[in-house]
Design an enzyme around this catalytic site. Structure first.
Site, PDB file in Angstrom:
ATOM      1  N   HIS A  37     -18.116  42.874 -25.601  1.00  0.00           N
ATOM      2  CA  HIS A  37     -18.539  43.161 -26.977  1.00  0.00           C
ATOM      3  C   HIS A  37     -17.465  42.680 -27.968  1.00  0.00           C
ATOM      4  CE1 HIS A  37     -20.777  46.638 -24.957  1.00  0.00           C
ATOM      5  NE2 HIS A  37     -21.740  45.998 -25.565  1.00  0.00           N
ATOM      6  N   GLN A 154     -32.940  37.841 -23.838  1.00  0.00           N
ATOM      7  CA  GLN A 154     -32.916  38.541 -25.123  1.00  0.00           C
ATOM      8  C   GLN A 154     -32.611  37.565 -26.254  1.00  0.00           C
ATOM      9  OE1 GLN A 154     -31.237  42.626 -25.915  1.00  0.00           O
ATOM     10  NE2 GLN A 154     -29.449  41.429 -26.485  1.00  0.00           N
ATOM     11  N   SER A 186     -20.222  45.095 -18.562  1.00  0.00           N
ATOM     12  CA  SER A 186     -21.422  45.757 -19.055  1.00  0.00           C
ATOM     13  C   SER A 186     -21.100  47.233 -19.275  1.00  0.00           C
ATOM     14  CB  SER A 186     -22.530  45.632 -18.001  1.00  0.00           C
ATOM     15  OG  SER A 186     -23.562  46.551 -18.283  1.00  0.00           O
TER      16      SER A 186
HETATM   17  P1  AMP Z   1     -25.369  46.038 -25.559  1.00  0.00           P
HETATM   18  O1  AMP Z   1     -24.430  47.026 -26.158  1.00  0.00           O
HETATM   19  O2  AMP Z   1     -25.393  46.062 -24.073  1.00  0.00           O
HETATM   20  O3  AMP Z   1     -26.723  46.044 -26.194  1.00  0.00           O
HETATM   21  O4  AMP Z   1     -24.746  44.611 -25.908  1.00  0.00           O
HETATM   22  C1  AMP Z   1     -24.508  44.218 -27.246  1.00  0.00           C
HETATM   23  C2  AMP Z   1     -24.273  42.743 -27.252  1.00  0.00           C
HETATM   24  O5  AMP Z   1     -23.141  42.429 -26.458  1.00  0.00           O
HETATM   25  C3  AMP Z   1     -25.462  41.962 -26.653  1.00  0.00           C
HETATM   26  O6  AMP Z   1     -25.683  40.799 -27.421  1.00  0.00           O
HETATM   27  C4  AMP Z   1     -24.958  41.642 -25.262  1.00  0.00           C
HETATM   28  O7  AMP Z   1     -25.549  40.472 -24.727  1.00  0.00           O
HETATM   29  C5  AMP Z   1     -23.476  41.435 -25.524  1.00  0.00           C
HETATM   30  N1  AMP Z   1     -22.715  41.584 -24.279  1.00  0.00           N
HETATM   31  C6  AMP Z   1     -22.824  42.595 -23.381  1.00  0.00           C
HETATM   32  N2  AMP Z   1     -22.026  42.363 -22.324  1.00  0.00           N
HETATM   33  C7  AMP Z   1     -21.392  41.182 -22.560  1.00  0.00           C
HETATM   34  C8  AMP Z   1     -20.455  40.400 -21.832  1.00  0.00           C
HETATM   35  N3  AMP Z   1     -19.993  40.785 -20.635  1.00  0.00           N
HETATM   36  N4  AMP Z   1     -20.019  39.245 -22.376  1.00  0.00           N
HETATM   37  C9  AMP Z   1     -20.483  38.840 -23.602  1.00  0.00           C
HETATM   38  N5  AMP Z   1     -21.378  39.538 -24.331  1.00  0.00           N
HETATM   39  C10 AMP Z   1     -21.839  40.691 -23.817  1.00  0.00           C
END
Ligand code: AMP
Length: 283
Positions: A37, A154, A186
């Site tokens: 993030h 997404q 994640s």
């Molecule tokens: P989320 O909080 O899981 O909804 O993720 C918020 C944003 O961060 C989304 O656009 C995800 O694709 C991105 N994101 C989550 N994990 C990663 C990662 N390991 N590397 C890069 N971006 C990420």
């Protein structure tokens, strides 16, 4: 960094920045922030005058009540993480702010990209994603919005939504941040033990193998060998799907490689659902 907890305060903040002609970068998240993030936030800070990160666990994109209930929430720590960056504001809305009774939502045709992979396995998921992101775009009016490649489908869905609704925002796709063993970072990794994290690295190893196999195999052969490799080395992980798709319409490719071809995997480690992908066009 300003902490914004209401739409009224958000509107004042945005109006002021718009008056000053500032370029606004936006990073939507569901919190439990990690370095993946933060990489999006840092990129936005470099490319814009102002960066806003939102934290909102969006109930409408969960199709399992248990997944929603167990989703990690740690806002105080998230704020500490964001303070390590140059993020200007964090927006932490209530459900009422995002979905007031007067908000009707949007319904758009995403076919065919929502009929495959996540769309097929998580009915209603993308409708929830599209609606929350559209609403956030309306409230924040960003010039650029940053999304992770980890959620490859997404990004395609958001790009389609932006095109159909003619929302004036550039969608920037950012590379996947990984643990040293290759496991994609994640928020859900917080629900894994150290041993499970080690086991879950099989997802990345399978994707890397796919990249090697692509040199001498068709997409269909590559897919079959990747699935075999995964299942032979799964050590308790369970594959939900593995697809090799074209990046434009996300349809499976079988006979010939196309530029941007991407292998996508979803696997369960216990009850934790993990997603990852890698571009595997042969060199
Ligand atoms: P989320 O909080 O899981 O909804 O993720 C918020 C944003 O961060 C989304 O656009 C995800 O694709 C991105 N994101 C989550 N994990 C990663 C990662 N390991 N590397 C890069 N971006 C990420």
């Amino acid at each position: 960094m300003l902490e914004i907890y209401s739409n009224q305060d958000l509107a004042v903040f945005i109006q002021q920045r718009k008056k000053e002609n500032k370029k606004i970068g936006f990073v939507p998240t569901m919190g439990a922030l990690h370095d993946g993030h933060l990489s999006l936030v840092k990129k936005s800070c470099k490319e814009n005058d102002i960066t806003i990160t939102s934290i909102f666990v969006n109930p409408t994109q969960f199709n399992s009540t248990n997944d929603l209930k167990n989703y990690p929430r740690q806002v105080d720590n998230d704020i500490k993480q964001l303070l390590k960056t140059n993020c200007d504001a964090v927006y932490i809305p209530s459900e009422q702010d995002i979905y007031p009774p007067s908000y009707k939502g949007i319904e758009i045709r995403l076919n065919p990209i929502d009929q495959v992979m996540e769309g097929k396995h998580r009915p209603g998921h993308f409708n929830g994603v599209v609606n929350v992101v559209y609403r956030l775009f309306q409230l924040i009016q960003p010039d650029k919005a940053y999304f992770g490649r980890k959620d490859f489908q997404q990004v395609a869905v958001i790009r389609t939504m932006v095109k159909i609704t003619e929302t004036p925002v550039d969608i920037i796709m950012c590379e996947t941040y990984r643990e040293p063993n290759g496991l994609a970072m994640s928020s859900r990794n917080l629900l894994l033990s150290q041993t499970e994290k080690e086991k879950a690295s099989i997802i990345y190893h399978t994707l890397k193998l796919g990249s090697e196999l692509s040199q001498k195999n068709t997409p269909a052969e590559t897919k079959e060998k990747m699935i075999r490799f995964f299942n032979d080395n799964a050590r308790g992980l369970e594959l939900e799907y593995l697809e090799i798709v074209a990046s434009n319409d996300l349809q499976s490719i079988n006979k010939t490689w196309v530029k941007g071809a991407t292998a996508c995997i979803v696997a369960f480690c216990g009850s934790v659902r993990l997603i990852d992908n890698l571009e595997i066009y042969p060199s």
